[in-house]
Design an enzyme around this catalytic site. Sequence first.
Site, PDB file in Angstrom:
ATOM      1  N   THR A  70      43.676  36.870  42.357  1.00 46.18           N
ATOM      2  CA  THR A  70      43.576  35.937  41.227  1.00 46.18           C
ATOM      3  C   THR A  70      42.295  36.089  40.419  1.00 46.18           C
ATOM      4  O   THR A  70      42.333  36.077  39.188  1.00 46.18           O
ATOM      5  CB  THR A  70      43.697  34.483  41.726  1.00 46.18           C
ATOM      6  OG1 THR A  70      42.736  34.260  42.764  1.00 46.18           O
ATOM      7  CG2 THR A  70      45.078  34.210  42.257  1.00 46.18           C
ATOM      8  N   ASN A 108      38.389  38.466  45.048  1.00 42.38           N
ATOM      9  CA  ASN A 108      38.069  37.041  45.115  1.00 42.38           C
ATOM     10  C   ASN A 108      36.714  36.822  45.789  1.00 42.38           C
ATOM     11  O   ASN A 108      36.003  35.868  45.471  1.00 42.38           O
ATOM     12  CB  ASN A 108      39.148  36.280  45.885  1.00 42.38           C
ATOM     13  CG  ASN A 108      40.452  36.184  45.115  1.00 42.38           C
ATOM     14  OD1 ASN A 108      40.503  36.455  43.914  1.00 42.38           O
ATOM     15  ND2 ASN A 108      41.511  35.811  45.802  1.00 42.38           N
ATOM     16  N   LYS A 118      42.160  25.842  40.728  1.00 43.85           N
ATOM     17  CA  LYS A 118      41.082  26.502  41.465  1.00 43.85           C
ATOM     18  C   LYS A 118      39.875  26.743  40.564  1.00 43.85           C
ATOM     19  O   LYS A 118      40.005  27.023  39.374  1.00 43.85           O
ATOM     20  CB  LYS A 118      41.566  27.819  42.057  1.00 43.85           C
ATOM     21  CG  LYS A 118      42.623  27.640  43.138  1.00 43.85           C
ATOM     22  CD  LYS A 118      43.006  28.962  43.771  1.00 43.85           C
ATOM     23  CE  LYS A 118      44.025  28.755  44.887  1.00 43.85           C
ATOM     24  NZ  LYS A 118      44.409  30.027  45.536  1.00 43.85           N
ATOM     25  N   ARG A 161      37.780  29.290  40.517  1.00 43.82           N
ATOM     26  CA  ARG A 161      37.648  30.641  39.974  1.00 43.82           C
ATOM     27  C   ARG A 161      38.527  30.847  38.744  1.00 43.82           C
ATOM     28  O   ARG A 161      38.166  31.596  37.843  1.00 43.82           O
ATOM     29  CB  ARG A 161      37.958  31.683  41.046  1.00 43.82           C
ATOM     30  CG  ARG A 161      39.328  31.602  41.693  1.00 43.82           C
ATOM     31  CD  ARG A 161      39.501  32.737  42.697  1.00 43.82           C
ATOM     32  NE  ARG A 161      40.776  32.697  43.415  1.00 43.82           N
ATOM     33  CZ  ARG A 161      40.922  32.233  44.641  1.00 43.82           C
ATOM     34  NH1 ARG A 161      39.869  31.750  45.289  1.00 43.82           N
ATOM     35  NH2 ARG A 161      42.096  32.240  45.236  1.00 43.82           N
TER      36      ARG A 161
END
Length: 220
Positions: free
Chosen positions: A33, A54, A117, A119
């Site tokens: 992601t 990540n 999230k 990030r």
Amino acid sequence: AKKKDGKVGGFRYLTENGAYFPQAQYDVLQAMTAPGHATIATGAYAYRHGVPLNSWFNSKTGAREYCVQSDDYKMIGSANTKSAYAGTAPVALMGPSLGDAIKNAGYSSRVVTVAFKNRAAILMGGYRADLALWMDDKIMQWVSSSFYIKDGKLPGWVGDLNTSIQKKLGKEYRWASGGPGNGLSDDGPKDGFVRRFKIGSFDTVRSPIYADLTVDAALS
């Protein structure tokens, strides 16, 4: 973009006059992601935007490093000490995001990112976002970073959202398909897909609730 009368066009203008790539793909090995968000936001591959995974091993500190981890900043909107990365910022991102590019070009604009999230919100927002907002899933509250909020206070509309969420904690939530299964679901074809759980439990993360909450935050 500008129309013939000099006015700036909106989404409809973009859909009617912009380029359309129905089969656009990025040639990457791992579809994690963080590098995915960074690639979408910057238009660059991971070897250029600086976010290959990540998390990764930091050879200088000898420790694992999260993609948006930064001890120079703190979480705003939560005193949650269980969070592994209370300090976050886009420090690993090399280059401007789309929002950064618009602001760097001198256009009067406001950039806000909302995601479940951290990030996702941070890497899509970039360096000059007015606000990056994400969910602290341990307490189910929208939070941000002091990187974006200098005075340490969430906007009032975010506080209203968090208050609304708090009132729902502990209540039972029923997630059902609304029809018979196709024979492949673990519930069988008789009564369809059904899940019941308390809002705020771990099962909440795996339900449509967070999608609904994210839409509510974006609209707010």
